[in-house]
Design a protein around this motif. Structure first.
Motif, PDB file in Angstrom:
ATOM      1  N   UNK A  39     -48.032  78.433  -8.389  1.00 55.04           N
ATOM      2  CA  UNK A  39     -48.467  77.396  -7.441  1.00 55.04           C
ATOM      3  C   UNK A  39     -47.326  76.457  -7.083  1.00 55.04           C
ATOM      4  N   UNK A  40     -46.472  76.141  -8.080  1.00 54.11           N
ATOM      5  CA  UNK A  40     -45.324  75.283  -7.783  1.00 54.11           C
ATOM      6  C   UNK A  40     -44.358  75.985  -6.834  1.00 54.11           C
ATOM      7  N   UNK A  41     -44.281  77.303  -6.945  1.00 50.93           N
ATOM      8  CA  UNK A  41     -43.410  78.051  -6.047  1.00 50.93           C
ATOM      9  C   UNK A  41     -43.850  78.002  -4.599  1.00 50.93           C
ATOM     10  N   UNK A  42     -45.136  77.678  -4.382  1.00 48.86           N
ATOM     11  CA  UNK A  42     -45.641  77.579  -3.022  1.00 48.86           C
ATOM     12  C   UNK A  42     -45.267  76.252  -2.349  1.00 48.86           C
ATOM     13  N   UNK A  43     -44.808  75.273  -3.186  1.00 50.24           N
ATOM     14  CA  UNK A  43     -44.441  73.957  -2.638  1.00 50.24           C
ATOM     15  C   UNK A  43     -43.132  74.080  -1.877  1.00 50.24           C
ATOM     16  N   UNK A  44     -43.041  73.394  -0.745  1.00 51.29           N
ATOM     17  CA  UNK A  44     -41.825  73.449   0.069  1.00 51.29           C
ATOM     18  C   UNK A  44     -40.627  72.850  -0.691  1.00 51.29           C
ATOM     19  N   UNK A  45     -39.451  73.456  -0.565  1.00 51.09           N
ATOM     20  CA  UNK A  45     -38.251  72.931  -1.247  1.00 51.09           C
ATOM     21  C   UNK A  45     -37.949  71.477  -0.892  1.00 51.09           C
ATOM     22  N   UNK A  46     -38.211  71.112   0.359  1.00 57.91           N
ATOM     23  CA  UNK A  46     -37.933  69.723   0.773  1.00 57.91           C
ATOM     24  C   UNK A  46     -38.783  68.744  -0.020  1.00 57.91           C
ATOM     25  N   UNK A  47     -40.037  69.115  -0.269  1.00 55.58           N
ATOM     26  CA  UNK A  47     -40.922  68.240  -1.035  1.00 55.58           C
ATOM     27  C   UNK A  47     -40.461  68.128  -2.488  1.00 55.58           C
TER      28      UNK A  47
END
Length: 489
Positions: free
Chosen positions: A50-58
């Motif tokens: 799920x953390x991998x789905x978070x955008x890198x910018x965020x």
């Protein structure tokens, strides 16, 4: 002082334990709830997905913003200020003035000091809390004393007190005079030209770029004003800067020869003394950390402005007039000062009780008794300006301090008299000479002075003195002494 019943003490202890550790009390349940919530997301692999789905910018912002905020805070916060060490003037036995000697010399003053004035001074000395070993400068040992109180004699007192104290300080710290960047000196009643700081610079050959300030007319609280000024300069100076603070009162030219009772008081109370402290914005070799300095000035009120006033009597004799309302004014200044100091040092439990008391008084139109914070929960040692017996008595009553907590102030008054702005350092030296200072102990210095001012400073001990005899070297084994009830009450 009546102690509360055991049940009340137990409940108060539980209350303080809970409120003072409220962060831990709240953090434990919150952390447990966070763990439970994390467990609901499933196994660690699923959470990582799920953390991998978070955008890198965020993710970048989530890490960068707290780090940037912490960096800005660390860069903008004022530098910490430390006390490297301090030294007090060691009075010599040949300057001692027992009561009999003091009164005998006073009788040699012309008819201005009549028998009535002598009786008043005798009674005042007996009730003052001073002992028989206090000292006066050499000029006051001549008969009659006022004839020899010249400007040369006053400079001689500076040589005796200030330079010997600075010699001790430089020897204790191992810091050379050439390493001094800032000099702040205070002496209220003697303001020669060149100034006191110029005399220090000339004597020790300080650098030409040293920053120097001489504070005058600030009374007995000037020592803490000097500490506050040095702190302000150190907080904006490069790391490793050293500031020298010198506190004294040159009493040679200030012997009052009139008959006004309110102006005879300083003759009986003030004695020779001085102290020097080396401050730095580097923790290297530091013994105390300066936590807070709080200044309260009530000079906008006419009665406060004139309660300690240098003036001429009807015969043209110059002296310091101590107004009969002095203790009331000092009490009001103290209340204002502790109101400002309280939020900085008191634990959460005491602040909450004070806030609830304040609200209750507002709601009930003052019918609710105000709660006086227990500063014993914030400090381990108290250094109250040894201005006189009444000053110490009033602060002991107001702050609900024990006899042991005001012992340093009473004994400094007994042994050295009122040494003006340097008295607080003699008291700190007493606590250390008794071996009562421990690493982490907190010290509260409280000073009063003309203007009218109440100033205080909070210190935290980093390293107790290895050799703490100082000005008490020849007498600490005899203290504390019993002060008769007639003197204390």
């Amino acid at each position: 002082m009546n102690s509360p019943p055991p049940l009340a003490r137990g409940l108060m202890a539980v209350y303080r334990r809970v409120v003072d550790n409220i962060l831990a009390v709240v953090a434990v349940p919150v952390a447990a709830a966070a763990l439970v919530a994390a467990a609901r997301f499933g196994p660690p692999e699923e959470l990582a997905g799920r953390l991998g789905e978070v955008r890198p910018a965020h993710l970048f912002l989530a890490a960068f913003v707290p780090a940037a905020a912490a960096t800005v805070y660390l860069m903008l916060r004022p530098r910490a200020v430390y006390l490297v060490d301090y030294a007090c003037f060691r009075t010599a036995s040949n300057c001692r003035v027992p009561f009999s000697t003091f009164l005998e010399h006073a009788k040699q003053v012309p008819v201005v000091l009549n028998e009535r004035s002598i009786r008043f001074m005798t009674k005042l000395l007996e009730r003052s809390g001073l002992g028989e070993e206090t000292c006066l400068p050499p000029a006051h040992h001549y008969i009659p004393p006022y004839k020899y109180c010249t400007i040369d004699a006053a400079r001689g007192e500076v040589d005796l007190v200030v330079f010997s104290t600075l010699d001790d300080l430089f020897a204790k710290t191992g810091v050379s005079p050439g390493a001094i960047d800032i000099v702040v000196a205070n002496c209220s009643l003697f303001c020669p030209t060149p100034s006191l700081v110029d005399m220090i610079i000339n004597r020790y050959g300080l650098r030409s770029d040293v920053r120097s300030v001489h504070l005058s007319g600030m009374g007995c609280s000037a020592g803490l004003i000097s500490v506050g000024l040095a702190r302000n300069l150190l907080q904006v100076a490069p790391e490793g800067t050293h500031a020298l603070v010198v506190s004294t009162e040159t009493i040679t030219p200030n012997y009052y020869v009139g008959s006004e009772r309110a102006m005879l008081l300083p003759n009986c109370l003030f004695r020779i003394g001085g102290a020097a402290a080396l401050l730095s914005n580097s923790p290297a070799k530091a013994r105390f950390r300066l936590k807070h300095v709080v200044r309260t000035l009530t000079g906008a009120q006419d009665n406060a402005y004139t309660c300690v006033f240098q003036q001429e009597d009807d015969s043209g004799n110059v002296g310091i007039n101590l107004n009969k309302d002095l203790m009331t004014i000092a009490g009001n200044a103290l209340k204002a000062n502790i109101t400002a100091m309280g939020p900085l040092v008191l634990p959460a439990s005491e602040q909450l009780l004070f806030a609830l008391s304040f609200i209750a008084r507002k709601v009930l139109s003052g019918k609710f008794k105000p709660y006086i914070p227990d500063f014993r929960t914030a400090f381990d040692h108290f250094c109250i300006h040894a201005g006189g017996r009444a000053v110490i008595d009033e602060l002991q009553r107001s702050l609900k301090l024990s006899d042991e907590q005001v012992e340093a102030s009473r004994m400094a008054l007994h042994r050295f008299g009122n040494t003006s702005s340097s008295s607080l350092w003699y008291e700190l030296a007493y606590i250390e000479a008794k071996g009562r200072m421990r690493r982490g102990d907190r010290v509260w210095m409280i000073g009063f002075g003309s203007g009218f001012k109440c100033n205080s400073a909070a210190w935290e001990c980093i390293a107790p003195a290895a050799d703490a005899q100082g000005p008490w070297a020849t007498s600490i084994h005899r203290y504390p002494v019993d002060i008769p009830d007639v003197l204390k009450h």
